[in-house]
Design a protein around this motif. Structure first.
Motif, mmCIF file in Angstrom:
data_model
loop_
_atom_site.group_PDB
_atom_site.id
_atom_site.type_symbol
_atom_site.label_atom_id
_atom_site.label_comp_id
_atom_site.label_asym_id
_atom_site.label_seq_id
_atom_site.Cartn_x
_atom_site.Cartn_y
_atom_site.Cartn_z
ATOM 1 N N MET A 1 -11.118 0.473 0.838
ATOM 2 C CA MET A 1 -10.215 -0.469 0.879
ATOM 3 C C MET A 1 -8.973 0.299 1.196
ATOM 4 N N ALA A 2 -8.285 -0.233 2.216
ATOM 5 C CA ALA A 2 -7.230 0.192 2.645
ATOM 6 C C ALA A 2 -5.771 -0.022 1.711
ATOM 7 N N ARG A 3 -5.089 0.982 1.195
ATOM 8 C CA ARG A 3 -3.879 0.835 0.154
ATOM 9 C C ARG A 3 -2.791 0.111 1.006
ATOM 10 N N SER A 4 -2.504 -1.035 0.182
ATOM 11 C CA SER A 4 -1.205 -1.733 0.735
ATOM 12 C C SER A 4 0.001 -1.428 0.116
ATOM 13 N N LYS A 5 1.120 -1.682 0.602
ATOM 14 C CA LYS A 5 2.190 -1.393 0.108
ATOM 15 C C LYS A 5 3.215 -2.519 0.610
ATOM 16 N N LYS A 6 4.433 -2.847 0.219
ATOM 17 C CA LYS A 6 5.250 -3.830 0.371
ATOM 18 C C LYS A 6 6.182 -3.387 1.755
ATOM 19 N N ILE A 7 6.601 -4.484 2.573
ATOM 20 C CA ILE A 7 7.289 -4.560 3.688
ATOM 21 C C ILE A 7 8.725 -5.134 3.202
ATOM 22 N N TYR A 8 9.864 -4.397 3.275
ATOM 23 C CA TYR A 8 11.264 -4.893 3.255
ATOM 24 C C TYR A 8 12.009 -4.580 4.544
ATOM 25 N N PHE A 9 12.969 -5.577 4.812
ATOM 26 C CA PHE A 9 13.677 -5.428 6.100
ATOM 27 C C PHE A 9 15.349 -5.610 5.804
ATOM 28 N N GLU A 10 16.112 -5.025 6.635
ATOM 29 C CA GLU A 10 17.226 -5.194 6.213
ATOM 30 C C GLU A 10 17.883 -5.448 7.731
ATOM 31 N N GLU A 11 18.515 -6.716 7.845
ATOM 32 C CA GLU A 11 18.748 -7.290 9.177
ATOM 33 C C GLU A 11 20.096 -6.690 9.727
ATOM 34 N N GLU A 12 21.201 -6.335 9.010
ATOM 35 C CA GLU A 12 22.059 -5.871 9.479
ATOM 36 C C GLU A 12 22.236 -4.663 10.326
ATOM 37 N N ASN A 13 21.484 -3.820 9.509
ATOM 38 C CA ASN A 13 21.247 -2.277 10.068
ATOM 39 C C ASN A 13 20.023 -2.002 10.859
ATOM 40 N N GLN A 14 19.286 -3.112 10.559
ATOM 41 C CA GLN A 14 17.649 -3.164 11.502
ATOM 42 C C GLN A 14 16.814 -1.940 10.678
ATOM 43 N N LYS A 15 16.817 -1.973 9.279
ATOM 44 C CA LYS A 15 16.072 -0.882 8.638
ATOM 45 C C LYS A 15 14.732 -1.668 8.136
ATOM 46 N N VAL A 16 13.927 -1.060 8.208
ATOM 47 C CA VAL A 16 12.422 -1.252 7.621
ATOM 48 C C VAL A 16 11.916 -0.390 6.692
ATOM 49 N N ARG A 17 11.252 -0.792 5.529
ATOM 50 C CA ARG A 17 10.605 0.173 4.557
ATOM 51 C C ARG A 17 9.204 -0.328 4.268
ATOM 52 N N TRP A 18 8.286 0.465 4.194
ATOM 53 C CA TRP A 18 7.037 0.208 3.676
ATOM 54 C C TRP A 18 6.780 1.054 2.806
ATOM 55 N N THR A 19 6.804 0.525 1.469
ATOM 56 C CA THR A 19 6.703 1.467 0.167
ATOM 57 C C THR A 19 6.246 0.522 -0.956
ATOM 58 N N GLN A 20 5.833 1.391 -2.167
ATOM 59 C CA GLN A 20 5.430 0.873 -3.241
ATOM 60 C C GLN A 20 6.528 0.654 -4.174
ATOM 61 N N SER A 21 7.678 0.815 -3.879
ATOM 62 C CA SER A 21 8.844 0.737 -4.776
ATOM 63 C C SER A 21 9.403 -0.575 -4.550
ATOM 64 N N SER A 22 9.967 -1.157 -5.723
ATOM 65 C CA SER A 22 10.919 -2.424 -5.610
ATOM 66 C C SER A 22 12.200 -2.138 -5.019
ATOM 67 N N SER A 23 12.814 -3.105 -4.586
ATOM 68 C CA SER A 23 14.022 -2.959 -3.589
ATOM 69 C C SER A 23 15.224 -2.517 -4.459
ATOM 70 N N ASP A 24 14.809 -2.605 -5.957
ATOM 71 C CA ASP A 24 16.103 -2.418 -6.626
ATOM 72 C C ASP A 24 17.113 -1.196 -6.436
ATOM 73 N N GLY A 25 16.406 -0.223 -5.920
ATOM 74 C CA GLY A 25 17.410 1.203 -6.152
ATOM 75 C C GLY A 25 17.705 1.347 -4.494
ATOM 76 N N PHE A 26 17.538 0.674 -3.512
ATOM 77 C CA PHE A 26 17.557 0.860 -2.094
ATOM 78 C C PHE A 26 19.108 0.766 -1.789
ATOM 79 N N LYS A 27 19.399 1.577 -0.762
ATOM 80 C CA LYS A 27 20.723 1.799 -0.403
ATOM 81 C C LYS A 27 21.167 0.500 0.442
ATOM 82 N N TYR A 28 20.345 0.013 0.876
ATOM 83 C CA TYR A 28 20.638 -1.196 1.834
ATOM 84 C C TYR A 28 20.123 -2.425 1.215
ATOM 85 N N ASP A 29 20.746 -3.724 1.369
ATOM 86 C CA ASP A 29 20.357 -4.965 0.726
ATOM 87 C C ASP A 29 18.810 -5.380 1.685
ATOM 88 N N TYR A 30 17.696 -4.704 1.360
ATOM 89 C CA TYR A 30 16.591 -5.338 1.896
ATOM 90 C C TYR A 30 16.110 -6.567 1.482
#
Length: 83
Positions: A1-30
């Motif tokens: 089975m493929a390992r899944s991760k969370k996808i986050y997007f930050e619209e203003e800077n057009q940044k994407v993250r695919w991670t197992q982390s929560s968004s709490d410590g992110f530099k941008y407001d994902y």
């Protein structure tokens, strides 16, 4: 089975993250988009590039594209599981 991760997007800077982390410590407001396997995430990035190229993407456009792609992928998985 493929390992899944969370996808986050930050619209203003057009940044994407695919991670197992929560968004709490992110530099941008994902904002949370959803959960995807690596193959689904790669396909999403290719699809978004094909659709929007260098243009900006809104959160709603990103989310709607993800939702439609995820539904498509889940349908394929359902066909495979039947065999």
């Amino acid at each position: 089975m493929a390992r899944s991760k969370k996808i986050y997007f930050e619209e203003e800077n057009q940044k994407v993250r695919w991670t197992q982390s929560s968004s709490d410590g992110f530099k941008y407001d994902y904002k949370f988009i959803g959960v995807a396997s690596e193959a689904e995430f790669d396909l999403l990035m290719e699809l978004l590039w094909f659709m929007y190229e260098d243009g900006d993407i809104t959160y709603n456009q990103f989310f709607d594209t993800f939702r439609e792609l995820k539904t498509f992928c889940d349908g394929i998985k359902g066909l495979v599981d039947k065999h």
